[in-house]
Design a protein around this motif. Structure first.
Motif, PDB file in Angstrom:
ATOM      1  N   LYS A  13       0.826  -1.201   0.000  1.00 59.55           N
ATOM      2  CA  LYS A  13       0.000   0.000   0.000  1.00 59.55           C
ATOM      3  C   LYS A  13       0.864   1.256   0.000  1.00 59.55           C
ATOM      4  CE  LYS A  13      -3.419   2.808   2.229  1.00 59.55           C
ATOM      5  NZ  LYS A  13      -3.926   3.368   3.474  1.00 59.55           N
ATOM      6  N   LEU A  14       1.909   1.243   0.829  1.00 59.00           N
ATOM      7  CA  LEU A  14       2.805   2.396   0.885  1.00 59.00           C
ATOM      8  C   LEU A  14       3.557   2.585  -0.437  1.00 59.00           C
ATOM      9  CD1 LEU A  14       4.253   2.024   4.494  1.00 59.00           C
ATOM     10  CD2 LEU A  14       2.534   3.661   3.704  1.00 59.00           C
ATOM     11  N   ALA A  15       3.783   1.477  -1.150  1.00 54.72           N
ATOM     12  CA  ALA A  15       4.452   1.554  -2.459  1.00 54.72           C
ATOM     13  C   ALA A  15       3.491   1.995  -3.552  1.00 54.72           C
ATOM     14  CB  ALA A  15       5.051   0.196  -2.824  1.00 54.72           C
ATOM     15  N   SER A  16       2.201   1.863  -3.288  1.00 53.70           N
ATOM     16  CA  SER A  16       1.189   2.185  -4.290  1.00 53.70           C
ATOM     17  C   SER A  16       1.223   3.669  -4.633  1.00 53.70           C
ATOM     18  CB  SER A  16      -0.199   1.819  -3.738  1.00 53.70           C
ATOM     19  OG  SER A  16      -1.214   2.257  -4.599  1.00 53.70           O
ATOM     20  N   PRO A  17       1.357   4.005  -5.926  1.00 49.97           N
ATOM     21  CA  PRO A  17       1.472   5.414  -6.332  1.00 49.97           C
ATOM     22  C   PRO A  17       0.104   6.071  -6.412  1.00 49.97           C
ATOM     23  CG  PRO A  17       1.536   4.019  -8.251  1.00 49.97           C
ATOM     24  CD  PRO A  17       1.412   3.097  -7.057  1.00 49.97           C
ATOM     25  N   ARG A  18       0.099   7.337  -6.808  1.00 44.84           N
ATOM     26  CA  ARG A  18      -1.173   8.036  -6.999  1.00 44.84           C
ATOM     27  C   ARG A  18      -1.986   7.313  -8.069  1.00 44.84           C
ATOM     28  NH1 ARG A  18      -0.879  12.352 -11.045  1.00 44.84           N
ATOM     29  NH2 ARG A  18      -2.469  13.413  -9.811  1.00 44.84           N
ATOM     30  N   PHE A  19      -3.298   7.521  -8.027  1.00 42.18           N
ATOM     31  CA  PHE A  19      -4.237   6.700  -8.796  1.00 42.18           C
ATOM     32  C   PHE A  19      -3.955   6.661 -10.287  1.00 42.18           C
ATOM     33  CE2 PHE A  19      -6.192  10.850  -9.370  1.00 42.18           C
ATOM     34  CZ  PHE A  19      -6.691  10.774 -10.667  1.00 42.18           C
ATOM     35  N   SER A  20      -3.339   7.713 -10.843  1.00 42.61           N
ATOM     36  CA  SER A  20      -3.159   7.790 -12.297  1.00 42.61           C
ATOM     37  C   SER A  20      -1.982   6.967 -12.808  1.00 42.61           C
ATOM     38  CB  SER A  20      -2.985   9.255 -12.718  1.00 42.61           C
ATOM     39  OG  SER A  20      -1.842   9.808 -12.087  1.00 42.61           O
ATOM     40  N   LEU A  21      -1.158   6.433 -11.892  1.00 36.17           N
ATOM     41  CA  LEU A  21       0.035   5.696 -12.313  1.00 36.17           C
ATOM     42  C   LEU A  21      -0.200   4.183 -12.298  1.00 36.17           C
ATOM     43  CD1 LEU A  21       2.706   7.884 -10.482  1.00 36.17           C
ATOM     44  CD2 LEU A  21       1.930   8.052 -12.848  1.00 36.17           C
ATOM     45  N   ASP A  22       0.866   3.436 -12.613  1.00 30.09           N
ATOM     46  CA  ASP A  22       0.808   1.977 -12.706  1.00 30.09           C
ATOM     47  C   ASP A  22       0.204   1.365 -11.433  1.00 30.09           C
ATOM     48  OD1 ASP A  22       1.204  -0.706 -13.066  1.00 30.09           O
ATOM     49  OD2 ASP A  22       3.368  -0.619 -13.229  1.00 30.09           O
ATOM     50  N   PRO A  23      -0.876   0.590 -11.557  1.00 29.23           N
ATOM     51  CA  PRO A  23      -1.563   0.067 -10.374  1.00 29.23           C
ATOM     52  C   PRO A  23      -1.032  -1.269  -9.854  1.00 29.23           C
ATOM     53  CG  PRO A  23      -2.825  -0.514 -12.316  1.00 29.23           C
ATOM     54  CD  PRO A  23      -1.602   0.257 -12.805  1.00 29.23           C
ATOM     55  N   LEU A  42      -7.659   1.631  -0.831  1.00 29.07           N
ATOM     56  CA  LEU A  42      -7.045   1.133  -2.066  1.00 29.07           C
ATOM     57  C   LEU A  42      -8.088   0.886  -3.145  1.00 29.07           C
ATOM     58  CD1 LEU A  42      -4.608  -1.335  -0.326  1.00 29.07           C
ATOM     59  CD2 LEU A  42      -3.876   0.500  -1.857  1.00 29.07           C
ATOM     60  N   ARG A  43      -9.216   0.339  -2.744  1.00 27.19           N
ATOM     61  CA  ARG A  43     -10.289   0.070  -3.699  1.00 27.19           C
ATOM     62  C   ARG A  43     -10.798   1.381  -4.313  1.00 27.19           C
ATOM     63  NH1 ARG A  43     -13.763  -4.102  -5.023  1.00 27.19           N
ATOM     64  NH2 ARG A  43     -15.870  -3.477  -5.596  1.00 27.19           N
ATOM     65  N   TYR A  44     -10.920   2.391  -3.463  1.00 31.14           N
ATOM     66  CA  TYR A  44     -11.355   3.702  -3.959  1.00 31.14           C
ATOM     67  C   TYR A  44     -10.346   4.250  -4.978  1.00 31.14           C
ATOM     68  CZ  TYR A  44     -12.608   8.626  -4.092  1.00 31.14           C
ATOM     69  OH  TYR A  44     -12.961   9.887  -4.529  1.00 31.14           O
ATOM     70  N   LYS A  45      -9.058   4.061  -4.683  1.00 31.47           N
ATOM     71  CA  LYS A  45      -8.011   4.542  -5.588  1.00 31.47           C
ATOM     72  C   LYS A  45      -8.144   3.886  -6.965  1.00 31.47           C
ATOM     73  CE  LYS A  45      -3.698   5.108  -4.189  1.00 31.47           C
ATOM     74  NZ  LYS A  45      -2.280   4.857  -3.806  1.00 31.47           N
ATOM     75  N   LEU A  46      -8.400   2.564  -6.985  1.00 33.21           N
ATOM     76  CA  LEU A  46      -8.563   1.865  -8.265  1.00 33.21           C
ATOM     77  C   LEU A  46      -9.834   2.306  -8.982  1.00 33.21           C
ATOM     78  CD1 LEU A  46      -7.520  -1.890  -8.024  1.00 33.21           C
ATOM     79  CD2 LEU A  46      -6.394  -0.024  -9.215  1.00 33.21           C
ATOM     80  N   ASP A  52     -17.123  -4.404 -12.369  1.00 32.78           N
ATOM     81  CA  ASP A  52     -16.017  -4.824 -11.502  1.00 32.78           C
ATOM     82  C   ASP A  52     -16.100  -4.235 -10.096  1.00 32.78           C
ATOM     83  OD1 ASP A  52     -15.024  -6.238 -13.628  1.00 32.78           O
ATOM     84  OD2 ASP A  52     -13.536  -4.733 -14.196  1.00 32.78           O
ATOM     85  N   PHE A  53     -16.732  -3.059  -9.975  1.00 29.53           N
ATOM     86  CA  PHE A  53     -16.805  -2.394  -8.672  1.00 29.53           C
ATOM     87  C   PHE A  53     -18.262  -2.132  -8.304  1.00 29.53           C
ATOM     88  CE2 PHE A  53     -12.664  -1.342 -10.446  1.00 29.53           C
ATOM     89  CZ  PHE A  53     -11.813  -1.608  -9.388  1.00 29.53           C
ATOM     90  N   LEU A  54     -18.936  -3.194  -7.914  1.00 30.99           N
ATOM     91  CA  LEU A  54     -20.335  -3.060  -7.505  1.00 30.99           C
ATOM     92  C   LEU A  54     -20.398  -2.135  -6.289  1.00 30.99           C
ATOM     93  CD1 LEU A  54     -21.421  -6.800  -7.779  1.00 30.99           C
ATOM     94  CD2 LEU A  54     -21.769  -4.985  -9.460  1.00 30.99           C
ATOM     95  N   GLY A  55     -21.343  -1.236  -6.289  1.00 28.83           N
ATOM     96  CA  GLY A  55     -21.448  -0.299  -5.175  1.00 28.83           C
ATOM     97  C   GLY A  55     -20.373   0.769  -5.194  1.00 28.83           C
ATOM     98  N   SER A  56     -19.801   1.019  -6.364  1.00 28.40           N
ATOM     99  CA  SER A  56     -18.723   2.002  -6.492  1.00 28.40           C
ATOM    100  C   SER A  56     -19.162   3.388  -6.037  1.00 28.40           C
ATOM    101  CB  SER A  56     -18.275   2.083  -7.953  1.00 28.40           C
ATOM    102  OG  SER A  56     -17.434   3.194  -8.159  1.00 28.40           O
ATOM    103  N   SER A  57     -18.221   4.125  -5.463  1.00 23.62           N
ATOM    104  CA  SER A  57     -18.479   5.519  -5.069  1.00 23.62           C
ATOM    105  C   SER A  57     -18.780   6.384  -6.294  1.00 23.62           C
ATOM    106  CB  SER A  57     -17.250   6.087  -4.348  1.00 23.62           C
ATOM    107  OG  SER A  57     -16.868   5.270  -3.272  1.00 23.62           O
ATOM    108  N   PHE A  58     -18.357   5.916  -7.458  1.00 27.98           N
ATOM    109  CA  PHE A  58     -18.534   6.681  -8.698  1.00 27.98           C
ATOM    110  C   PHE A  58     -19.725   6.173  -9.525  1.00 27.98           C
ATOM    111  CE2 PHE A  58     -14.080   6.935  -7.539  1.00 27.98           C
ATOM    112  CZ  PHE A  58     -13.830   8.295  -7.634  1.00 27.98           C
TER     113      PHE A  58
END
Length: 286
Positions: free
Chosen positions: A117-127, A160-164, A199-205
């Motif tokens: 998680k700490l290695a995970s970059p901002r949402f726009s980069l490689d997931p 993390l799910r929100y980020k994806l 893929d994201f049932l109940g997504s915030s978006f």
């Protein structure tokens, strides 16, 4: 007083030089046992970079021996403390696989997920690391449902799910906003929004995604050739129906209702044109 201070500084400097000299001597010419003891000493002194250099040298010697369990955990923890989070995630995960009976297995499983998680970059980069973190936290939650870390694990998982979700929503939206320049992007946007919703049932978006899914389908109709319009109008109407069913009080409904009226007018035009063409064909046959 100044003389005492100078002597103290000299003493500390001498200790540092001796310590560095001792470390280098053990690193370069020490036995495996001496290097092991020095590695532990460096680790406990929070000199993790130096500890890692020694652990790297002694790992081949201690592989398969009882000390290797402790060494493996310290390697993972040292990488974590050095902020080499992707490596830390890898080594903590390897520790859980190699030492399934270890008393530190639960801690290592959590730290593996947290490292990714700490290695995970901002949402726009490689997931890649984001996906690894999600998988690791899901595994931790399933394996240790009674852990005192379960609440924290669930919190990290949701973040993390929100980020994806945000990443894939923005990708789909980009397809839509660039479709004026490349009509193929309407189809790409529609597919991307469909994938997000599936893929994201109940997504915030979800509400926004349904809105843009319909909007993309609506605009695609207006840019389509006559022979393709009816099928695409049907698809757009179905997309609007999903928005209305899921969000009957959506702030987008007034706007989308006007778009639906435009689609209805387009459908009538196409149906009228098709009817006329059929009449002409029938007359020609006679």
């Amino acid at each position: 007083m100044q003389k005492i201070k100078n002597l103290a500084c000299l003493f500390v400097l001498s200790l540092l030089l001796f310590s560095c000299g001792e470390y280098q001597k053990v690193l370069n010419k020490g036995t495996a046992e001496e290097q092991y003891k020095m590695a532990v000493k460096m680790y406990e002194s929070q000199k993790y970079g130096k500890a890692l250099r020694l652990f790297e040298k002694i790992t081949p010697v201690y592989r398969g021996k009882p000390q290797m369990e402790r060494i493996s955990f310290m390697i993972a923890q040292s990488n974590f403390n050095e902020k080499s989070y992707t490596l830390a995630g890898y080594y903590f995960n390897r520790f859980t696989n190699n030492y399934p009976s270890s008393s530190k297995k639960e801690e290592a499983a959590f730290l593996s997920a947290y490292s990714y998680k700490l290695a995970s970059p901002r949402f726009s980069l490689d997931p890649t690391d984001t996906n690894k973190a999600l998988e690791s936290f899901q595994s931790f939650i399933n394996t240790y449902p009674e852990s005192d870390k379960i609440e924290e694990a669930n919190k990290h998982y949701k973040e993390l799910r929100y980020k994806l979700e945000k990443k894939y929503f923005e990708i789909a939206k980009t397809y839509y906003t660039t479709a004026d320049y490349d009509l193929r992007n309407y189809k790409a946007a529609i597919q991307a929004f469909d994938n997000l919703l599936e893929d994201f049932l109940g997504s915030s978006f979800k509400e926004e995604a349904l809105y843009y899914r319909f909007k993309a389908a609506h605009d695609f109709v207006l840019k389509s050739t006559t022979r393709r319009k009816l099928d695409r109008i049907k698809d757009a109407k179905e997309a609007h129906g999903k928005l209305v069913r899921n969000f009957p009080k959506s702030t987008y409904l007034e706007e989308t209702q006007k778009m639906m009226e435009t689609l209805q007018e387009e459908q009538q035009k196409v149906e009228t044109l098709i009817a006329r063409q059929k009449q002409i064909e029938d007359i020609q046959k006679k």
